[in-house]
Write an enzyme that holds these catalytic residues in place. Sequence first.
Site, PDB file in Angstrom:
ATOM      1  N   TYR A 241      39.348  35.173  18.877  1.00 54.08           N
ATOM      2  CA  TYR A 241      38.104  35.526  19.184  1.00 54.08           C
ATOM      3  C   TYR A 241      37.050  36.269  18.138  1.00 54.08           C
ATOM      4  CZ  TYR A 241      40.283  40.015  20.333  1.00 54.08           C
ATOM      5  OH  TYR A 241      40.975  41.037  20.313  1.00 54.08           O
TER       6      TYR A 241
ATOM      7  N   ARG B 129      37.468  48.436  14.679  1.00 56.68           N
ATOM      8  CA  ARG B 129      39.040  48.058  15.146  1.00 56.68           C
ATOM      9  C   ARG B 129      39.478  47.111  14.318  1.00 56.68           C
ATOM     10  NH1 ARG B 129      39.795  44.700  20.183  1.00 56.68           N
ATOM     11  NH2 ARG B 129      40.422  43.335  18.523  1.00 56.68           N
TER      12      ARG B 129
ATOM     13  N   HIS C  72      43.639  44.149  19.357  1.00 53.67           N
ATOM     14  CA  HIS C  72      43.364  45.325  20.420  1.00 53.67           C
ATOM     15  C   HIS C  72      44.864  46.134  20.601  1.00 53.67           C
ATOM     16  CE1 HIS C  72      42.147  47.050  24.122  1.00 53.67           C
ATOM     17  NE2 HIS C  72      43.127  46.540  24.808  1.00 53.67           N
TER      18      HIS C  72
HETATM   19  C1  LIG Z   1      39.409  50.219  34.356  1.00 54.34           C
HETATM   20  C2  LIG Z   1      39.898  49.184  33.664  1.00 54.34           C
HETATM   21  N1  LIG Z   1      39.732  47.785  33.245  1.00 54.34           N
HETATM   22  C3  LIG Z   1      40.135  46.971  32.672  1.00 54.34           C
HETATM   23  C4  LIG Z   1      41.191  47.571  31.603  1.00 54.34           C
HETATM   24  C5  LIG Z   1      41.829  46.585  30.601  1.00 54.34           C
HETATM   25  N2  LIG Z   1      41.402  46.920  29.138  1.00 54.34           N
HETATM   26  C6  LIG Z   1      42.258  47.819  28.319  1.00 54.34           C
HETATM   27  S1  LIG Z   1      41.796  48.132  27.154  1.00 54.34           S
HETATM   28  C7  LIG Z   1      40.151  47.233  27.485  1.00 54.34           C
HETATM   29  C8  LIG Z   1      39.065  47.268  26.527  1.00 54.34           C
HETATM   30  C9  LIG Z   1      38.626  48.814  26.210  1.00 54.34           C
HETATM   31  O1  LIG Z   1      37.640  48.476  25.208  1.00 54.34           O
HETATM   32  P1  LIG Z   1      37.106  50.013  24.455  1.00 54.34           P
HETATM   33  O2  LIG Z   1      36.562  50.823  25.514  1.00 54.34           O
HETATM   34  O3  LIG Z   1      35.872  49.357  23.452  1.00 54.34           O
HETATM   35  O4  LIG Z   1      38.160  50.736  23.732  1.00 54.34           O
HETATM   36  P2  LIG Z   1      39.084  50.089  22.643  1.00 54.34           P
HETATM   37  O5  LIG Z   1      40.410  49.421  22.979  1.00 54.34           O
HETATM   38  O6  LIG Z   1      38.301  49.241  21.842  1.00 54.34           O
HETATM   39  O7  LIG Z   1      39.495  51.303  21.962  1.00 54.34           O
HETATM   40  C10 LIG Z   1      40.194  46.657  28.570  1.00 54.34           C
HETATM   41  C11 LIG Z   1      39.223  46.015  29.178  1.00 54.34           C
HETATM   42  C12 LIG Z   1      41.746  48.871  31.783  1.00 54.34           C
HETATM   43  N3  LIG Z   1      42.555  49.561  31.018  1.00 54.34           N
HETATM   44  N4  LIG Z   1      41.031  49.491  32.719  1.00 54.34           N
END
Ligand SMILES: Cc1ncc(C[n+]2csc(CCOP(=O)(O)OP(=O)(O)O)c2C)c(N)n1
Lengths: 368, 368, 324, 324
Positions: free
Chosen positions: B274, B261, B265
């Site tokens: 971080y 990434r 985010h």
């Molecule tokens: C069940 C749930 N918990 C928390 C979140 C908040 N949240 C949104 S994105 C994220 C991180 C996701 O990381 P990853 O699966 O690695 O996907 P990326 O964003 O890196 O594409 C979090 C914790 C959410 N959307 N859904």
Amino acid sequence: MSTAAEFNIQYCQYLDPEGKLLPGVNAGTLPNFARDPQELLKMYRMITLVRTFDTKAVNLQRTGKLGTYPSALGHEAAHVGAAAALRPEDVIAPVYREIGTQIWRGVRMVEILRYWGGDETGNDFVNTRHDFPWCVPIATQTLHAAGAAFAFKIRNEPRCALAYIGDGGTSEGAFYEAMNVAGVQKLPVVFYIVNNRWAISVPLEQQTAAQTLAQKGIAAGMHSVQVDGNDIIAVRAVMEEALQRARTGEGPTVVEALTYRLSDHTTADDASRYRNADEVQQHWHLEPMKRFRNYLVNMKAWDEAQEQKLKDECALQVEEAVKDYFATPTAPVTAMFDNLFANMPKRVAEQRDEAVHFSMMHKAESHA
Amino acid sequence: MSTAAEFNIQYCQYLDPEGKLLPGVNAGTLPNFARDPQELLKMYRMITLVRTFDTKAVNLQRTGKLGTYPSALGHEAAHVGAAAALRPEDVIAPVYREIGTQIWRGVRMVEILRYWGGDETGNDFVNTRHDFPWCVPIATQTLHAAGAAFAFKIRNEPRCALAYIGDGGTSEGAFYEAMNVAGVQKLPVVFYIVNNRWAISVPLEQQTAAQTLAQKGIAAGMHSVQVDGNDIIAVRAVMEEALQRARTGEGPTVVEALTYRLSDHTTADDASRYRNADEVQQHWHLEPMKRFRNYLVNMKAWDEAQEQKLKDECALQVEEAVKDYFATPTAPVTAMFDNLFANMPKRVAEQRDEAVHFSMMHKAESHA
Amino acid sequence: MPKVTLVEAVTLAHAWEMSHDPSVVVLGEDVGKNGGVFRATQGLQEKFGAQRVIDTPLAEGMIAGLCVGMAAQGLKPVAEIQFMGFIYPAIDQIVNHMTRLRNRTRGRLTCPVVIRTPHGGGIHSPEHHSESVESMFCHMPGLRVVCPSSPARAYGLLLAAIREPDPVLFLEPVRIYRYAKQEVEDNGEALPLDVCYVLREGTDCSIVTWGAMTVECLKAATELQAQNISVEVIDLATISPIDADTILESVAKTGRLVIVHEAARNVGVGAEIAAIVAEHGLYDLEAPIQRVTGYDTIVPLARLEHDYVPNVARIVDAVHKTLS
Amino acid sequence: MPKVTLVEAVTLAHAWEMSHDPSVVVLGEDVGKNGGVFRATQGLQEKFGAQRVIDTPLAEGMIAGLCVGMAAQGLKPVAEIQFMGFIYPAIDQIVNHMTRLRNRTRGRLTCPVVIRTPHGGGIHSPEHHSESVESMFCHMPGLRVVCPSSPARAYGLLLAAIREPDPVLFLEPVRIYRYAKQEVEDNGEALPLDVCYVLREGTDCSIVTWGAMTVECLKAATELQAQNISVEVIDLATISPIDADTILESVAKTGRLVIVHEAARNVGVGAEIAAIVAEHGLYDLEAPIQRVTGYDTIVPLARLEHDYVPNVARIVDAVHKTLS
Ligand SMILES: Cc1ncc(C[n+]2csc(CCOP(=O)(O)OP(=O)(O)O)c2C)c(N)n1
Ligand SMILES: Cc1ncc(C[n+]2csc(CCOP(=O)(O)OP(=O)(O)O)c2C)c(N)n1
Ligand SMILES: [Mg+2]
Ligand SMILES: [Mg+2]
């Protein structure tokens, strides 16, 4: 294509189904505890007590004196062997079937009867104060064990947590989440899969396509092993090693014990609806008690007279527990309110009064 | 101890970071599509469009014209390569970042802008009618893909479902449950882990102790492979194979694509809090677009003039979409009621009237 | 016409709809070979095959999530959650997807799913086997919550639920699964959703209830009749959305309202019924509303269960209170 | 005294309690290095180390389950769920274990856990980021549900929540996380739980509300004052168990009741408040109760959000209705 990672699952067994040591195993390669006949007899006595209790509990249910009860028939080595590897200060998160572990650790048989007889005091274990209570919602207990292990790690205590889970339970996401966090935090926890091949009516093949359940630990980067769950020497050996790893900061382990549910799922179940009698019969040849007895008899540590005496002792102990159980008074209606909060809110207190009122009214009417 | 089971994870890569074929790869060992420059250029054009759109979307958010937006910077090969392996009749269950897949499949850029601009019509994809909508609750979409695959299997249709999931997402139990049922039912589904090494502020090492994320598939007895997610040739090759397996009844696959990434985010995040700038810098050397362009240029399929022309075209296309987006009227207040049920209950209808009343009152006041 | 129990009526409704609509599939833990732990799906797998009557792995969230995916792609899944105390892992999929897919996609994809689950206690079950947490689900926009109180209503309402183009949580009161047999014509006729059923007319006090509690309420009504108190008993049947009109009309007639449910009182569905009347029928009320409910504590294990679940005495007492 | 926002007050309360009670640990997604997506735990990991301020893997059920295990073994976990729309996977652990462990073991093991989560919408967030589903949790016996409406109450109530020997769901209204700064003395003094806070006294109508809606209600009260209507505004603060006495006393005085909450209406907490008054304060009511709430539909995305969340106009209108 290149190879990014490689894994394997090791399998441990000492005793064959007849109770003979497998080829290659000898006194020198046996684990320490197995060289001490007293240790072995302690386990054998417990297996016998557990089976006596279990039979009695099923009978109590059949005669209307106990609620639904999940028999442990066939799981005795898996449950007692694991218990024997634990230390008292460790913490277990059981499911609902592990009476072999519970009685070994000090849970009183009367407590087990109370729980299945519909009385919450059955979870107020007098002796194993820090162990988790029986857990009905499948797989949730694995996270409690991880949380307990986290507490030990944070406080730097040399203690372990042991989570039990069934083959069916391994399909719940909670199990996997618990393994994953245990892996990343190197928690002192062991996940112990008691694979009895059935989850009520669902056979293992319909539960998962995984070749072993131990390999589920690979998903969490975890040390993973498989053991013959009907071989109490192997069970205890593998569990001692896994717990030792945990205690010394080497991280969590998943252990899969292969056993078989010889009984119905619970007394509310009728396994003949979905399961072949032949299959059950075959598994009776692998069951853990006879196998262990043969081993002890072969090594001249046990004989028929001792066996008979033990059976009588166990029957007596169980009868005592049943008597205690029958003598247990029903808790007052207030009990359902008094343990909800440390600081009882007014609303709960009002409803407590309401319930007491109707309960007394009810009793008055019953007596009239 | 004996060995009960063995596993390994294979890794696939064709292009090195400079866009050269890895030693051992040649025209003969390249996948079919990669021998057709037109196919390659189609993918390159899409990558360019996606990056143009992405940059614009971030800018729109910065200037208050779009809501929170999750940039796809660096994921273009992972997203477009997977899309290129799909057939139109297949079904995807995306997360929130896969604009490369979506635009390839026919989702209009204006729809993407509408969704992040706070308008549900953004999920009413005009072209990809059966694909699942964007999915914010992490990992839940993997079960939708499994369910879709189940439907295909039951109806005996030669279609596949493709679930996307992030590295963070692989920690949710739902993901594991989806893999497990897919395994046992041999569902025509592919679980596609886009491992960009970060889940908001949580790096991979704190997400799991697993050496690879692909190995999570082993827990479900599933075919599991890893691929360089910044190498679009490898991505498409691996995905074509996995989808083919699914389509021909060989069962599900988990594919882990390694990428990074490069952005925050989302626009609501500040990764510098971080994450080390050096780390990001290093990953810029591995990013997929330059690598792919180098490859195309080296093979004389692409040059600077074409590049400039493409950039202009993409900019124009994106401008068109933005114009459409700006021209989208806000839905009437009734829209929030009209799509709740097919058969609107009286209570909802009454509240619809209530909302219309207050909305009109509000507008009247605003105009007064 | 055959006489059947409530649970047999559930099986009949499944079989009818599966015979007439090939898109209906059944899934859950132990629903296939075993026919469900309460035998609600008994014989279906033999009749319709393991492709349409699916024994799933043990994971409720998975069951609900599969339903979303299946339904979005044209199937009509009817899923069983073995006991309501185990429905919690499924909530995420129900509230975040099942109830929202239509709205989220502006009607492009929809979720015609029925989730069936046993409801309530009173049969001395083990821990977690006596839950009645319908109120949590009634709070979810986009979901219908339905609970039959007789074999005929089980048959007709389940057919309606399966045919509804949106998700329905279908609660089956365990206490009356085999309570009484009733003649049910197996003719595929559905009963209307979204309306109450008036089980007994009366003039002095209205009782609103649902599920197994209807039995207690009807008994209480009989007892009160002997005291010359005429009670109207209304079966909510569709617990969400509530048919407020029938309740308000009844209260307009009787001036008094007692609400009876097994679930805990606090923010139970009884609260909503009381609120509706306090909003729209206040001037009809001649006495404070009474709620007779489970207490705001954990459902006790078997030995104290009868002190928890509302009974005839408590219902009679509440009606008396409204009249005093 | 420092002036702080609500979210800063939350951080202060954490820091105070962690300094004074070594058994307090903080865990959740992004709570450590990043200090939480709203910065509620900012600086805590630097101060107390990664052993006590734990960035967990991404799994809400796991977070809640760990809390149960930790708490049962002597820790006091304070966990963050990133948004309330993602709390659903945690419900199983909350309702089946966290709220029950004390009762299940007759007090042998307990669960002093705080689960914090942002509450409500109104800030143009993406899908699922504006939920307010407190009513589902209020229905769970054994759980306290608390929601502060100012920096001072956030500080005092969070301290009380952490010190409570039983689980508390602590809801933080996102809309007023940074709405206004207030002087808050960082002296470790908790505020009482289980009681309402009267934010404004009045004589003509009582408004009961909580969280971010207090701001709208106070604005409405000001507007109504200009029309010579005197409104009493009560902040529920502890949403479960409800302090019924304060509400009933207020209604006894004003004779009128408006309930305001962001959550959907059906079986919302407003229903319980209305029910309590219809049971215990009926004769005080001079007009039907009014509920001003989110509608019984999915919280819309940003562009229609302002039509969903209750606003001053709707509150004023409801008060007028009680007076007409
Ligand atoms: C069940 C749930 N918990 C928390 C979140 C908040 N949240 C949104 S994105 C994220 C991180 C996701 O990381 P990853 O699966 O690695 O996907 P990326 O964003 O890196 O594409 C979090 C914790 C959410 N959307 N859904
Ligand atoms: C979450 C949850 N779902 C369903 C049940 C009902 N149930 C009780 S035991 C059981 C099967 C468990 O099988 P397994 O994990 O293999 O354990 P075993 O009974 O064989 O020891 C089921 C489905 C439950 N208790 N909890
Ligand atoms: Mg099993
Ligand atoms: Mg990621």
